[in-house]
Design an enzyme around this catalytic site. Structure first.
Site, PDB file in Angstrom:
ATOM      1  CE1 TYR A  90       4.045  -9.212   4.345  1.00 34.33           C
ATOM      2  CE2 TYR A  90       4.895  -7.175   3.406  1.00 34.33           C
ATOM      3  CZ  TYR A  90       3.857  -8.071   3.578  1.00 34.33           C
ATOM      4  OH  TYR A  90       2.649  -7.846   2.980  1.00 34.33           O
TER       5      TYR A  90
ATOM      6  CG  ASP B 149       6.669 -16.092   3.119  1.00 35.93           C
ATOM      7  OD1 ASP B 149       6.738 -16.431   1.913  1.00 35.93           O
ATOM      8  OD2 ASP B 149       6.036 -15.101   3.497  1.00 35.93           O
TER       9      ASP B 149
ATOM     10  CB  ILE C 194       6.939 -15.272  -1.094  1.00 34.75           C
ATOM     11  CG1 ILE C 194       5.934 -14.756  -2.098  1.00 34.75           C
ATOM     12  CG2 ILE C 194       7.777 -14.144  -0.524  1.00 34.75           C
ATOM     13  CD1 ILE C 194       4.987 -13.728  -1.506  1.00 34.75           C
TER      14      ILE C 194
ATOM     15  CE  LYS D  11       5.882  -9.931  -2.773  1.00 33.19           C
ATOM     16  NZ  LYS D  11       5.497  -8.523  -2.739  1.00 33.19           N
TER      17      LYS D  11
END
Lengths: 442, 525
Positions: free
Chosen positions: A152, A237, A239, A276
């Protein structure tokens, strides 16, 4: 006429003038192009379609329905009493009901295969803040975190800017579907050492952004063994954990830890957010879940700089504790995302474009390397520019995600209506046909 | 109310005093390390034995920790409860525990600042009129509870519409918003600040960056205006939270500019000049001045003349000014508040060095909602702050709600009139009662607290005496007040007592408890 005396300019800090925020990369440049000429079905059908923003808009109706049926969530019931506690409540422990609700929701997302202790939930205003906060806590300025590529683009800013910490890439490539290998981990560690960086941890995104795939259990085990051997941290992470198309395909690092009876768990920290999975990035809700007491204590104190509004906590606490709602939401959301994914894969395939086989996330990892004039970063950027300005689609070039192979692009599919997605696919088809005809006629 | 923030005091001081290092061997190491690291060029005869000793201790320490199943947690907070399946969480059998950063190690230590220790004591045994009448009364947090009823009523009447809008369209507030705040909220805040700070102040929304409270606003400005190791000058006594906001992550030092009771704790420029030159002599780069106006903890307001002098000083040294004006709307005296922004109109003044911090936690009692503002006239600072605000953005539904509230001009007017009256009432009554006990307060006209002089009650006349008195207040009187030492006050015996967390009716109870301590001090002398 007076004489103009030049005033000495008052100086700013290095942080303020540095470019580490990374906002000059193509990832963000595409957004600017979109902002200047945004697509709208009715008023601007030839505008730029935003496919570079990983936002989930497919399940809003479920949220709206909940709020409609439960007005007490957005009010505090009748009268002031509940409000009194809430308005002033700015304790960095957060509302207990909300912390518990988050823990419960995270358990649901993992199919009830793990338990999360609300006492270990630290609240932050978004996962962006959570990742930065963890970096401040786990590493000193000048140290390094190992991050698998492609990653990302925001990490360049979130993990490095104010913290002064470095990112050393763990190279992954298409030969094995971009999986993380023990060799790649060791290699990255050595790279860091060669640069005189002290490695403090590995940060993985699972499911991966931008790849859109979950990390297999065996690989997670290897990563855990690696960080244990090196005595460093692991930040996972997660998410996109609620955006896996099929629940059985996601293994959270929490599950592995539970299986190992939490041995060596104190080096593991999970980041989560509602941006998200629930499509609520505007609400700014993120968490750090750490198995390390000191990290929990420190993160809590540091979260003073990034607290979630008590109003928002209250609003979401009841919603996330509502089992019927969360179960239905998670299942429906998964299904809709899967359908979208299939739609875009099919559409791209009919244009002759292949993607990495994905099983999660709000995007797909598209292979356009056959269309590159030259198999280089410049070639990729040239193609990206053409797609942005001629085709009017904003997609993210793999180079901005630090992909070592040129030609891959991240394409988001959940932040628009199905109709808009159709339009986007048509445009891609025409563009690819044009290029093919051009190449053939040469 | 419960605590919000944690440790503060100087890292060096803490290192030397902190007994919570896990092995006693470290008590020997730290001063030795200090010697070794102090200057270059030590004789090898000193250096080598020290290094050897250090490594020996480290080796011994490691051996001890493997034998130790459950190393004691250094935190003063209750240990996190563990379920049976997690009993292995501590470093059982591992030789070296995974390390955290230097910053984290510093922050994870138990609080030393009595400001925070006091907040913690209240949270363990909070006073409640019915449920816990013998609990500790919170007078150490500058929160305004006097007008929560008004806010509560407004919210109850307006919430549904103002948050999710008619038709419950979540589309508006769910997606990513601009990190530095919605334009509507900036405009509403600009209007509000105009009302609060006076007619001649007008903040352009394009000069504003919104943050989740004033706390990150101060931190972001610290990151933008100074590098690690630089310093800001700050008049004392000052808000204990600054130590955290400026020192922790930005790594900027705070150099105190001492103000004295003889001047009613007003800043004087000579002291500022002296502090600046001393810093320079030590080789410290001063990048700015940090002021809170109205002052916390004293409650006085800077005169226009003083503001001009400050600007001249900053201009002369080519440094910044950060003005924390969060209490601008909480005035009750006859003196009028003057914002730094108000005097920026002259052409000769370089606006690019002035940055104002504001928020709704104090003036509108909305601390839980996290609404803060950076107002700057420096485009580069604004650009950087905008990008940094992504780490501390205000939640969208809250932005909507607050915009709506601020736009209700009639409500805001009523709120201010009532709030002013109530603060004045409680202040006057409280200060009067205190003076009857022989406790005088500094002259103040703003804020939610009084700055009380208890130097007659402390023995000895020192920080030690002050801390003992503070402890007496906590354990005998069961009230939490903030000792001047946490605010870095140069004169011992001063205490900040917040009065907006109690009602007018509760004042006699509080005064009675204070009387107990006063009497106990007098009888023991």
């Amino acid at each position: 006429m007076g004489i103009e005396i030049e005033q000495p300019c008052v100086e700013l800090s290095n942080v303020a003038v540095s470019e580490t925020h990374g906002e000059d990369s193509p990832y963000f440049a595409g957004w600017k192009a979109y902002d200047e000429n945004p697509y709208d079905e009715l008023s601007n059908p030839s505008g730029v379609i935003q496919m570079g923003l990983a936002e989930n808009q497919v399940s809003f109706d479920l949220l709206e329905k909940y709020l409609e049926e439960h007005p007490e969530a957005s009010t505090w019931g009748k009268g002031a009493p509940g409000f009194r506690e809430n308005a002033l409540f700015q304790d960095y422990h957060g509302l207990k009901t909300f912390r518990t609700a988050m823990a419960t929701f995270m358990e649901k997302v993992r199919g009830g295969r793990v338990k999360f202790d609300p006492q270990r939930v630290v609240l932050t205003a978004g996962a962006t803040a959570a990742n930065e906060l963890l970096t401040f806590i786990l590493a000193n300025p000048g140290d390094a975190l190992l991050v698998p590529t492609p990653y990302y683009p925001g990490f360049d800013r979130d993990l490095r800017w104010r913290t002064g910490v470095n990112i050393v890439p763990i190279h992954c490539d298409s030969l094995n579907n971009f999986q993380i290998t023990p060799e790649a981990l060791e290699c990255a560690y050595k790279d860091a050492e060669a640069m005189n960086f002290k490695v403090r941890g590995v940060l993985i995104t699972n499911p991966s952004n931008p790849l859109g795939i979950t990390i297999p259990r065996s690989v997670l085990e290897e990563i855990l063994d690696f960080v244990t051997r090196k005595n460093i941290h692991l930040v996972s992470d997660e998410i996109y954990s609620g955006s896996v198309f099929s629940s059985s395909e996601f293994t959270s690092v929490a599950e592995i830890l539970e299986g190992r009876e939490y041995k060596n768990a104190e080096r593991v920290h999970i980041v989560y957010s509602l941006s998200k999975d629930l499509g609520l990035p505007g609400f700014r809700v993120g968490t750090i879940y750490s198995y390390n007491d000191k990290v929990v204590t420190t993160a809590r104190r540091m979260s003073s700089f990034t607290l979630i509004s008590s109003q928002t906590q209250h609003l979401l606490a009841s919603m996330l504790s509502d089992e019927k709602f969360t179960e239905n939401y998670i299942e429906t959301n998964r299904e809709r995302l899967r359908k979208r994914y299939e739609m875009i894969i099919e559409g791209l395939r009919s244009a002759g474009i292949e993607c990495l086989k994905g099983n999660a996330g709000l995007f797909c990892w598209m292979n356009m390397s056959p269309l590159l004039e030259k198999p280089t970063r410049e070639g990729e950027l040239k193609l990206w520019n053409a797609i942005l300005h001629q085709v009017k689609l904003n997609i993210s070039p793999g180079s901005s995600c630090h992909s070592s192979e040129p030609g891959w692009f991240r394409v988001c599919f959940a932040n628009m209506t199905e109709h808009t997605l159709e339009i986007a696919l048509q445009r891609i088809r025409h563009f690819v046909e044009r290029i093919r005809t051009q190449t053939e006629s040469v | 109310m419960t605590q919000t923030r944690k440790p503060s005091s100087k890292p060096e001081a803490r290192e030397a005093q902190n007994p919570s290092f896990s092995s006693s061997g470290m008590k020997l190491i730290v001063p030795l390390q200090g010697v070794v690291q102090g200057r270059g060029g030590l004789l090898l005869g000193t250096l080598v034995p020290c290094a050897l000793f250090y490594f020996l201790q480290l080796y011994l320490k490691r051996r001890r920790s493997t034998a130790n199943c459950n190393p004691p947690s250094p935190s003063s907070e209750p240990t996190l409860p563990r379920t049976s399946s997690r009993s292995n969480l501590s470093a059982r059998g591992s030789i070296s525990r995974v390390r955290i950063s230097r910053l984290a190690t510093q922050i994870s230590r138990p609080d030393e600042s009595l400001y925070y220790v006091g907040l913690d004591r209240v949270s363990r045994d909070p006073y409640h009129a019915l449920d816990n009448p013998d609990g500790v009364i919170q007078l150490g947090l500058a929160d305004n509870k006097l007008c929560l009823d008004l806010i509560g009523e407004w919210v109850a009447r307006n919430l549904e519409d103002s948050v999710v809008g008619t038709g419950l369209n979540i589309n508006g507030i769910a997606p990513y918003q601009t990190y530095d705040g919605l334009m509507e909220l900036k405009m509403a805040l600009s209007d509000f600040m105009h009302q609060v700070m006076g007619e001649s102040v007008k903040f352009d929304p394009s000069n504003m960056v919104l943050t989740a409270g004033a706390t990150p606003a101060i931190e972001i400005l610290s990151f933008c205006l100074a590098d690690q190791g630089n310093a800001f000058l700050v008049p004392t006594p000052y808000y204990p939270g600054f130590d955290r906001d400026v020192r922790w992550r930005p790594g900027v030092d705070l150099i105190p500019v001492h103000c004295r009771s003889a001047d009613n704790f007003n800043l004087n420029i000579t002291a500022l000049e002296q502090a600046y030159s001393q810093a320079r002599k030590r080789g410290v780069k001063v990048r700015g001045i940090l002021i809170s106006n109205p002052s916390n903890p004293v409650g006085n307001i800077m005169t226009q003349d003083m503001l001009y002098s400050l600007l001249d000083f900053a201009e002369e040294k080519n440094i910044h000014i950060i003005a924390d004006e969060v209490f601008a709307g909480s005035t009750y005296g006859s003196e009028k508040f003057v914002s730094l922004a108000e005097i920026l109109d002259s052409d000769y003044i370089d606006k690019s060095r002035v940055h104002i911090v504001y928020g709704l936690s104090k003036d509108l009692s909305l601390a839980g909602f996290r609404v803060g503002v950076i107002c700057s006239f420096n485009d580069s600072v604004l650009a950087a702050a905008k990008k940094l605000s992504r780490f501390s953005s205000i939640s969208a539904p809250t932005q909507r709600l607050v915009t709506s509230m601020l736009s209700d001009k009639r409500f805001i007017r009523e709120y201010f009139e009532t709030n002013r009256k109530r603060i004045q009432q409680v202040h006057d009554e409280f200060v009067d009662c205190l003076s009857k006990l022989g406790i005088k307060c500094a002259k103040s006209c703003a804020g939610m607290y009084c700055w009380a002089d208890m130097n007659g009650l402390i023995r000895p006349y020192s920080e030690k005496g002050e801390i003992e008195l503070w402890e007496k207040f906590l354990s005998i009187a069961k009230i939490n007040i903030t000792p001047g030492s946490s605010c870095h006050c140069i004169e011992p015996g001063w205490f900040r007592i917040c009065f907006t967390t109690i009602t007018l009716e509760e004042i006699p109870l509080v005064i009675e408890r204070i009387r107990r301590v006063v009497e106990s001090c007098k009888s023991s002398s």
